[in-house]
Design a protein around this motif. Structure first.
Motif, PDB file in Angstrom:
ATOM      1  N   VAL A  79       1.259   2.743   6.915  1.00  0.00           N
ATOM      2  CA  VAL A  79       0.002   3.283   6.401  1.00  0.00           C
ATOM      3  C   VAL A  79      -1.038   3.381   7.488  1.00  0.00           C
ATOM      4  O   VAL A  79      -1.836   4.300   7.523  1.00  0.00           O
ATOM      5  CB  VAL A  79      -0.530   2.376   5.286  1.00  0.00           C
ATOM      6  N   SER A  94      -8.841   6.231  12.893  1.00  0.00           N
ATOM      7  CA  SER A  94      -7.763   5.673  12.065  1.00  0.00           C
ATOM      8  C   SER A  94      -7.802   6.265  10.677  1.00  0.00           C
ATOM      9  O   SER A  94      -8.859   6.613  10.159  1.00  0.00           O
ATOM     10  CB  SER A  94      -7.892   4.162  12.000  1.00  0.00           C
ATOM     11  N   ASP A  95      -6.682   6.341  10.102  1.00  0.00           N
ATOM     12  CA  ASP A  95      -6.569   6.909   8.773  1.00  0.00           C
ATOM     13  C   ASP A  95      -6.504   5.756   7.793  1.00  0.00           C
ATOM     14  O   ASP A  95      -5.468   5.162   7.568  1.00  0.00           O
ATOM     15  CB  ASP A  95      -5.289   7.752   8.720  1.00  0.00           C
ATOM     16  N   LYS A 122      -8.287   1.057  -0.972  1.00  0.00           N
ATOM     17  CA  LYS A 122      -8.590   1.575  -2.276  1.00  0.00           C
ATOM     18  C   LYS A 122      -9.905   1.066  -2.826  1.00  0.00           C
ATOM     19  O   LYS A 122     -10.311   1.449  -3.906  1.00  0.00           O
ATOM     20  CB  LYS A 122      -7.483   1.188  -3.262  1.00  0.00           C
ATOM     21  N   LYS A 173      -0.570  14.021   1.535  1.00  0.00           N
ATOM     22  CA  LYS A 173      -1.573  14.098   2.594  1.00  0.00           C
ATOM     23  C   LYS A 173      -1.042  13.484   3.877  1.00  0.00           C
ATOM     24  O   LYS A 173      -1.193  14.037   4.954  1.00  0.00           O
ATOM     25  CB  LYS A 173      -2.838  13.341   2.139  1.00  0.00           C
ATOM     26  N   ASP A 174      -0.383  12.317   3.722  1.00  0.00           N
ATOM     27  CA  ASP A 174       0.169  11.673   4.909  1.00  0.00           C
ATOM     28  C   ASP A 174       1.190  12.559   5.587  1.00  0.00           C
ATOM     29  O   ASP A 174       1.193  12.694   6.812  1.00  0.00           O
ATOM     30  CB  ASP A 174       0.830  10.338   4.527  1.00  0.00           C
ATOM     31  N   THR A 188      -1.055   4.342  10.442  1.00  0.00           N
ATOM     32  CA  THR A 188      -0.820   5.204  11.608  1.00  0.00           C
ATOM     33  C   THR A 188      -2.130   5.814  12.033  1.00  0.00           C
ATOM     34  O   THR A 188      -2.854   6.373  11.247  1.00  0.00           O
ATOM     35  CB  THR A 188       0.142   6.344  11.273  1.00  0.00           C
ATOM     36  N   SER A 241       2.234   1.741  -3.414  1.00  0.00           N
ATOM     37  CA  SER A 241       1.312   2.162  -4.454  1.00  0.00           C
ATOM     38  C   SER A 241       0.611   3.459  -4.118  1.00  0.00           C
ATOM     39  O   SER A 241      -0.310   3.857  -4.791  1.00  0.00           O
ATOM     40  CB  SER A 241       0.271   1.068  -4.681  1.00  0.00           C
ATOM     41  N   GLN A 242       1.045   4.148  -3.093  1.00  0.00           N
ATOM     42  CA  GLN A 242       0.441   5.429  -2.748  1.00  0.00           C
ATOM     43  C   GLN A 242       0.673   6.427  -3.861  1.00  0.00           C
ATOM     44  O   GLN A 242       1.756   6.529  -4.387  1.00  0.00           O
ATOM     45  CB  GLN A 242       1.097   5.976  -1.488  1.00  0.00           C
ATOM     46  N   GLN A 254      -1.499  11.179  -1.966  1.00  0.00           N
ATOM     47  CA  GLN A 254      -1.642  10.552  -0.658  1.00  0.00           C
ATOM     48  C   GLN A 254      -0.388  10.720   0.169  1.00  0.00           C
ATOM     49  O   GLN A 254      -0.457  10.904   1.375  1.00  0.00           O
ATOM     50  CB  GLN A 254      -1.953   9.063  -0.817  1.00  0.00           C
ATOM     51  N   MET A 305       0.833  -1.208   0.000  1.00  0.00           N
ATOM     52  CA  MET A 305       0.000   0.000   0.000  1.00  0.00           C
ATOM     53  C   MET A 305       0.856   1.242   0.000  1.00  0.00           C
ATOM     54  O   MET A 305       0.560   2.214  -0.693  1.00  0.00           O
ATOM     55  CB  MET A 305      -0.905  -0.012   1.242  1.00  0.00           C
ATOM     56  N   ASN A 327      -6.569   3.879   4.331  1.00  0.00           N
ATOM     57  CA  ASN A 327      -6.260   4.217   2.951  1.00  0.00           C
ATOM     58  C   ASN A 327      -6.635   3.143   1.973  1.00  0.00           C
ATOM     59  O   ASN A 327      -6.014   2.991   0.942  1.00  0.00           O
ATOM     60  CB  ASN A 327      -4.751   4.479   2.839  1.00  0.00           C
ATOM     61  N   LYS A 379     -13.611  13.619  -0.671  1.00  0.00           N
ATOM     62  CA  LYS A 379     -12.926  14.732  -0.041  1.00  0.00           C
ATOM     63  C   LYS A 379     -13.794  15.969  -0.040  1.00  0.00           C
ATOM     64  O   LYS A 379     -14.637  16.140  -0.891  1.00  0.00           O
ATOM     65  CB  LYS A 379     -11.640  15.021  -0.820  1.00  0.00           C
TER      66      LYS A 379
END
Lengths: 444, 274
Positions: free
Chosen positions: A267, B33-34, B38, A223-224, A269, A215-216, A220, A212, B36, B46
């Motif tokens: 990812v 939690s963040d 897909k 953003k992170d 976090t 492939s960000q 992203q 992940m 991500n 957003k």
């Protein structure tokens, strides 16, 4: 030489007689053999007077002349090969005797020692529900052939198993055999396989997280990074608030888990910070907590209450103001008959409330500016710096100057509420006051 | 502990509320939690937020003749949709954490209406935790409500018929909801959903039958009659009026400033000119 030609400068020759001698030499050297003139010019044109390398520093070739060296085309064997193939190569023969020893590259033929188990051992220790003996044998055979390259093994494995499953089976079998064959458990407890067994679920998670991250998209990533920096800022401001507040208002913040998680699952976090927002915290948030970062931190939280969001934005907006100013804003709100915290905090109401607060702040600042300007004009001194934008409360303003400029009854009320040294003449509606003062100034 | 019938705002042993209690309770944020992932349904929208207006609070009835020393009031603490809509569309369950003197102080309510009734004598702070469905949010949200049994005025006029009602309005904001969630709730009356900008297409979600959806019938819940109706119109009007006043004052001060500046210029000129 050529550069001067290009520049069109005259060739100035140094009037040293030595030069004249060396010049004919140079001329003859200008026509070197073998290399073109330009290439020779790269070296400087003339061979250096001092050699760049000291010849004495170079290692002498350690070849005493008593030995006779010949090179011969001889055959050799390679101990790393299983067959008896004899190949030929040039060999440096000293005094007629060929060199001895194995083929010099044979030592690099390393292989992994894959454990071999017997059938009884299999029956005793290694049976597993999801693996047949045949499959396990195949696995071990492939592992040996391909030196534990599990990706290749997974590709060639007859039934489709994932790499993690193969690894899991291989390592657990090896571990079981190791423990079974060891005379006592203590002997093998130091072995890495025994100490840290393969954890299949952890591996699957780790690889998923890694893919992940890989492939960000750029967005992203940004953003992170933004979220992490916001988190850091919030953490720091929480620490500051915590240090400054009483024990009564305990502010908690989660810091270390975030840092540790970063190393394992980058990812996943978790966004940080428990927050307890109370309106009294505002003066302690002296760090740059402007509206943009407040909004970013709210977005980061994903789920929050509207009242909390409003508190954050209010704090952000009044971060540059001192405690006294904030109290004045609240007084103002009360006089306007507006609740300090809206009773019905919908999106629209909160937005209006925030705007109102900002406007009150602006008004107060402007009033201060006006007051300072008036002082400046009535006293005509340079000592009162006319930088009215400082939001800090200017307690050195002498109270003898009456608030003449601002002509509302409210001002009178506010002055009375002020806890400064007593004022003799509470303000009166101003316009009339202003004129006489101004006249005084110009008269004097 | 003997009880004085008139003003007894002291709560039980440790839970003394020090300092002024703010009108709207403190809110405590929990880590969220963040995520991500897909997958399409989980894709975040957003710059869009979904909000669910809620009202939480308590209703307390004095028991009158039937009141004993330790059970003087019967109260109900609850979380409801602002217009009495069903919150179970986003809320999975609600946990009320009562004072430790109660049996099983952690009470879980799994289905709407999310309310809890008890009897007692003391006022204390109740921690309300909203747990959401997994597609809404992983982390719960905390609210705090100070249980009120006695009316504000000290006259001590406790009546059996008229309860003490304290409610707080708030909105739960879900920033950047997933597409799946958005599609699921976009037609539900409990949820405020903004208009999607043009060009957005949502994945098809099985449409809920409007009839099947549980509606809270006012007749079912006898407490409904006591609920306060929160309207933002009043507040908006006041805010607008206040803003106008402030803006007028700002304009006036600005004018005065420019006057002074003008005079300053004039005063400074004479030394050089004349």
């Amino acid at each position: 030489m050529d550069a001067k030609d290009i520049l069109g400068l005259p060739k100035i020759s140094l009037p040293i007689p030595q030069e004249k001698k060396s010049r004919p030499q140079k001329d003859s050297q200008r026509k070197p053999d073998g290399i073109s003139r330009e290439v020779y010019a790269l070296t400087g044109g003339v061979a250096p007077l001092m050699p760049s390398i000291d010849v004495n520093q170079l290692k002498k070739r350690q070849q005493p002349e008593n030995e006779k060296i010949t090179w011969e085309w001889l055959s050799f064997t390679n101990s790393a090969r299983k067959d008896d193939l004899k190949l030929y190569h040039w060999v440096r023969v000293v005094n007629g005797t060929p060199p001895s020893g194995d083929y010099s590259f044979a030592k690099y033929n390393k292989s992994v020692d894959v454990i071999k188990y017997t059938d009884e051992e299999y029956e005793k220790h290694l049976t597993d529900d999801s693996w047949t003996k045949e499959e396990t044998d195949q696995l071990f055979d492939l592992c040996e052939r391909f030196d534990l390259r599990f990706v290749v093994v997974a590709d060639r494995f007859p039934s489709s198993r994932s790499v993690e499953e193969l690894k899991n089976r291989y390592y657990s079998v090896s571990r079981a055999i190791l423990i079974a064959r060891a005379p006592s458990p203590a002997d093998v407890s130091g072995h890495p396989l025994v100490k840290e067994p393969y954890n299949i679920s952890q591996e699957i998670d780790r690889k998923r997280a890694l893919s992940m991250v890989l492939s960000q998209t750029k967005q992203q990533e940004r953003k992170d990074a933004e979220i992490l920096s916001e988190a850091k800022k919030i953490m720091e401001s929480r620490m500051a608030a915590k240090a400054a507040q009483d024990a009564e208002l305990a502010v908690t913040s989660n810091t270390s888990p975030e840092g540790m998680e970063k190393t394992t699952a980058p990812v996943e976090t978790a966004s940080p910070s428990n927050v307890q927002a109370t309106s009294g915290v505002a003066p302690l948030m002296s760090m740059a907590d402007n509206a943009a970062s407040a909004a970013a931190s709210l977005r980061m939280l994903r789920v929050y209450l509207r009242t909390y969001a409003l508190d954050q934005m209010v704090q952000a907006a009044s971060s540059s103001a001192g405690l006294r100013t904030i109290k004045r804003v609240e007084q103002f709100l009360q006089e306007l008959k507006v609740n300090l915290k809206p009773k019905v905090p919908t999106k629209a109401v909160c937005a209006e409330h925030l705007e109102l607060r900002k406007e009150i702040l602006t008004l107060l600042n402007l009033q201060k500016l006006l007051q300072n300007k008036e002082e400046g004009s009535s006293y005509r001194e340079g000592s009162y710096t006319e930088t009215p934008d400082t939001p800090k409360d200017r307690s050195f303003i002498p109270d003898s100057v009456s608030f003449g400029a601002i002509s509302t009854e409210r001002v009178g009320k506010r002055d009375q509420k002020r806890k400064g040294p007593g004022r003799e003449a509470p303000s009166s509606p101003a316009q009339s006051n202003k004129r006489p003062r101004k006249l005084k100034a110009t008269d004097s | 502990m003997p009880q004085n019938s008139s003003k007894n705002h002291s709560s039980n042993q440790q839970l003394d509320v020090t300092g002024p209690t703010p009108k709207s309770p403190r809110t405590k944020m929990v880590r969220s939690s963040d995520d991500n992932e897909k997958k399409n349904l989980v894709k975040k929208l957003k710059d869009i937020e979904i909000s669910v207006p809620i009202v939480y609070g308590n209703i307390a009835f004095w028991l009158g003749k039937k009141a004993s020393e330790y059970q003087s009031h019967k109260w109900t603490v609850y979380v409801r949709g602002a217009t009495n809509e069903d919150l179970s569309v986003v809320v999975k369950r609600v946990v009320f954490q009562l004072h430790s003197s109660f049996n099983n102080p952690m009470r879980v309510v799994e289905s709407p209406p999310f309310e809890l009734s008890e009897s007692g004598w003391g006022e204390f702070e109740i921690a309300i935790t909203l747990h959401f469905h997994s597609d809404v949010s992983e982390k719960p949200l905390h609210l705090y409500h100070h249980l009120k049994l006695y009316p504000e005025d000290d006259s001590g006029s406790l009546s059996v018929k008229k309860p003490v009602v304290v409610e707080s309005y708030d909105e739960v904001v879900f920033a950047e909801p997933s597409e799946g969630l958005f599609a699921r709730v976009q037609n539900h009356p409990a949820v405020i959903v903004p208009r999607l900008p043009a060009g957005f297409s949502l994945p098809p979600v099985p449409a809920e039958d409007a009839d099947k959806r549980k509606r809270i019938d006012p007749k079912d819940n006898p407490l409904t009659q006591w609920f306060t109706n929160f309207s933002e119109a009043d507040e908006l009007l006041k805010l607008a009026a206040a803003r106008q006043q402030v803006q007028a004052q700002i304009a006036r001060v600005r004018r005065q400033l420019s006057l002074i500046d003008g005079q300053h210029q004039q005063q400074l000129k004479p030394p050089s000119e004349l």
